[in-house]
Scaffold this motif. Structure first.
Motif, short mmCIF file in Angstrom:
data_model
loop_
_atom_site.label_atom_id
_atom_site.label_comp_id
_atom_site.label_asym_id
_atom_site.label_seq_id
_atom_site.Cartn_x
_atom_site.Cartn_y
_atom_site.Cartn_z
N ASP A 166 -14.73 -16.68 2.40
CA ASP A 166 -13.74 -17.69 2.77
C ASP A 166 -13.67 -17.71 4.29
O ASP A 166 -13.89 -16.68 4.94
N TYR A 167 -13.36 -18.85 4.83
CA TYR A 167 -13.23 -18.98 6.29
C TYR A 167 -12.03 -18.19 6.80
O TYR A 167 -12.01 -17.74 7.93
N ASN A 168 -11.03 -17.99 5.93
CA ASN A 168 -9.79 -17.30 6.31
C ASN A 168 -10.03 -15.79 6.37
O ASN A 168 -10.08 -15.10 5.35
N SER A 169 -10.15 -15.26 7.59
CA SER A 169 -10.45 -13.84 7.76
C SER A 169 -9.30 -12.94 7.30
O SER A 169 -9.53 -11.82 6.86
N GLU A 170 -8.06 -13.43 7.38
CA GLU A 170 -6.92 -12.63 6.89
C GLU A 170 -6.99 -12.46 5.38
O GLU A 170 -6.68 -11.39 4.85
N LEU A 171 -7.39 -13.50 4.69
CA LEU A 171 -7.54 -13.44 3.24
C LEU A 171 -8.64 -12.45 2.86
O LEU A 171 -8.44 -11.59 2.00
N ILE A 172 -9.78 -12.55 3.52
CA ILE A 172 -10.89 -11.65 3.22
C ILE A 172 -10.51 -10.20 3.53
O ILE A 172 -10.81 -9.29 2.75
N ASN A 173 -9.81 -9.97 4.63
CA ASN A 173 -9.35 -8.61 4.93
C ASN A 173 -8.44 -8.10 3.81
O ASN A 173 -8.55 -6.93 3.41
N ALA A 174 -7.55 -8.94 3.31
CA ALA A 174 -6.66 -8.51 2.22
C ALA A 174 -7.47 -8.10 0.99
O ALA A 174 -7.20 -7.05 0.38
N TYR A 175 -8.48 -8.89 0.63
CA TYR A 175 -9.33 -8.53 -0.51
C TYR A 175 -10.09 -7.23 -0.26
O TYR A 175 -10.24 -6.40 -1.16
N ILE A 176 -10.58 -7.04 0.95
CA ILE A 176 -11.30 -5.81 1.28
C ILE A 176 -10.38 -4.60 1.14
O ILE A 176 -10.76 -3.56 0.58
N GLN A 177 -9.15 -4.74 1.61
CA GLN A 177 -8.20 -3.62 1.50
C GLN A 177 -7.79 -3.38 0.05
O GLN A 177 -7.63 -2.23 -0.37
N VAL A 178 -7.64 -4.44 -0.73
CA VAL A 178 -7.35 -4.28 -2.17
C VAL A 178 -8.50 -3.52 -2.83
O VAL A 178 -8.26 -2.60 -3.61
N ARG A 179 -9.72 -3.88 -2.49
CA ARG A 179 -10.88 -3.22 -3.09
C ARG A 179 -11.01 -1.76 -2.64
O ARG A 179 -11.21 -0.88 -3.47
N ASN A 180 -10.85 -1.51 -1.34
CA ASN A 180 -11.17 -0.19 -0.79
C ASN A 180 -9.98 0.77 -0.70
O ASN A 180 -10.18 1.98 -0.75
N ASN A 181 -8.77 0.24 -0.55
CA ASN A 181 -7.60 1.09 -0.28
C ASN A 181 -6.36 0.66 -1.07
O ASN A 181 -5.29 0.48 -0.48
N PRO A 182 -6.46 0.54 -2.38
CA PRO A 182 -5.31 0.03 -3.14
C PRO A 182 -4.07 0.92 -3.02
O PRO A 182 -2.95 0.41 -2.89
N GLU A 183 -4.24 2.23 -3.05
CA GLU A 183 -3.08 3.12 -3.00
C GLU A 183 -2.34 3.02 -1.67
O GLU A 183 -1.11 2.96 -1.64
N GLU A 184 -3.10 3.00 -0.58
CA GLU A 184 -2.49 2.90 0.74
C GLU A 184 -1.79 1.55 0.92
O GLU A 184 -0.72 1.46 1.49
N LEU A 185 -2.41 0.51 0.40
CA LEU A 185 -1.83 -0.84 0.47
C LEU A 185 -0.50 -0.88 -0.28
O LEU A 185 0.51 -1.39 0.24
N ILE A 186 -0.46 -0.33 -1.45
CA ILE A 186 0.77 -0.30 -2.26
C ILE A 186 1.84 0.52 -1.54
O ILE A 186 3.02 0.16 -1.56
N LYS A 187 1.44 1.60 -0.90
CA LYS A 187 2.40 2.42 -0.15
C LYS A 187 3.11 1.59 0.91
O LYS A 187 4.33 1.65 1.06
#
Length: 193
Positions: A36-57
């Motif tokens: 997606d052109y939206n880099s903030e969106l892609i970053n969110a998906y990357i963090q969901v994929r790689n760091n779900p526990e830290e994101l939820i924290k």
């Protein structure tokens, strides 16, 4: 997705990822190239994929109220995980859950007086993390993404809406417009594929 699930394909491409509803409904183990052109969106998906526990924290620490909404909306974070938490928080608490920026790229959606259930959101993040395991996530334009498609790959295209001239209906709300010229270019690329 019922139609797509009957198609035999090698790799899956979705260059206008947005909410990823088609990708997530496929629930495939095939290699997926999501962009997606939206880099903030892609970053969110990357963090969901790689760091779900830290994101939820981080999301657990964010109070769901108007004052915090406006304070976090205007705050710039350094780390990608905090940026992703902010992105998800704003999406879940903003007016109608929309993402809109002004011509300077500043998020400008008002508070939506909406709340989310953290347990449900946490389960969703873990589920999405699992489904994103075999994906390549990129903040690139659709042109670059489409050019990587090969024979027997499946590509799902859901470009932004436009009206019949170069300025679409969200001219005041988008940093980069998806114009009628973009629609014509996309059509040419589809024919090339």
């Amino acid at each position: 997705s019922a139609l797509i699930s009957k198609i035999d394909f090698n790799n899956y491409y979705e260059p206008f990822l947005g909410g990823g509803s088609v990708f997530f409904s496929l629930n495939t183990n095939k290699k997926a190239y999501l962009s997606d052109y939206n880099s903030e969106l892609i970053n969110a998906y990357i963090q969901v994929r790689n760091n779900p526990e830290e994101l939820i924290k981080f999301l657990k620490e964010f109070p769901q109220n108007k004052n915090f909404y406006y304070s976090i909306r205007n705050k710039d974070f350094e780390s990608n995980i905090e940026k992703a938490a902010k992105f998800i928080y704003l999406n879940k608490t903003s007016f109608n859950g929309i993402f809109r920026v002004n011509k300077h790229g500043e998020y400008n959606v008002p508070y939506g007086n909406r709340k989310y259930n953290l347990d449900i959101l946490s389960n969703l993040i873990y589920s999405c993390s699992s489904q994103l395991e075999n994906t390549e996530l990129s903040s690139i334009g659709y042109e670059e993404s489409i050019l990587r498609v090969n024979k027997n790959d499946l590509i799902y295209l859901d470009p932004p809406y436009t009206i019949s001239h170069n300025d679409n209906g969200f001219i005041k709300y988008n940093e980069k417009l998806f114009s009628i010229k973009d629609q014509v270019l996309l059509s040419k690329l589809i024919n090339k594929i």
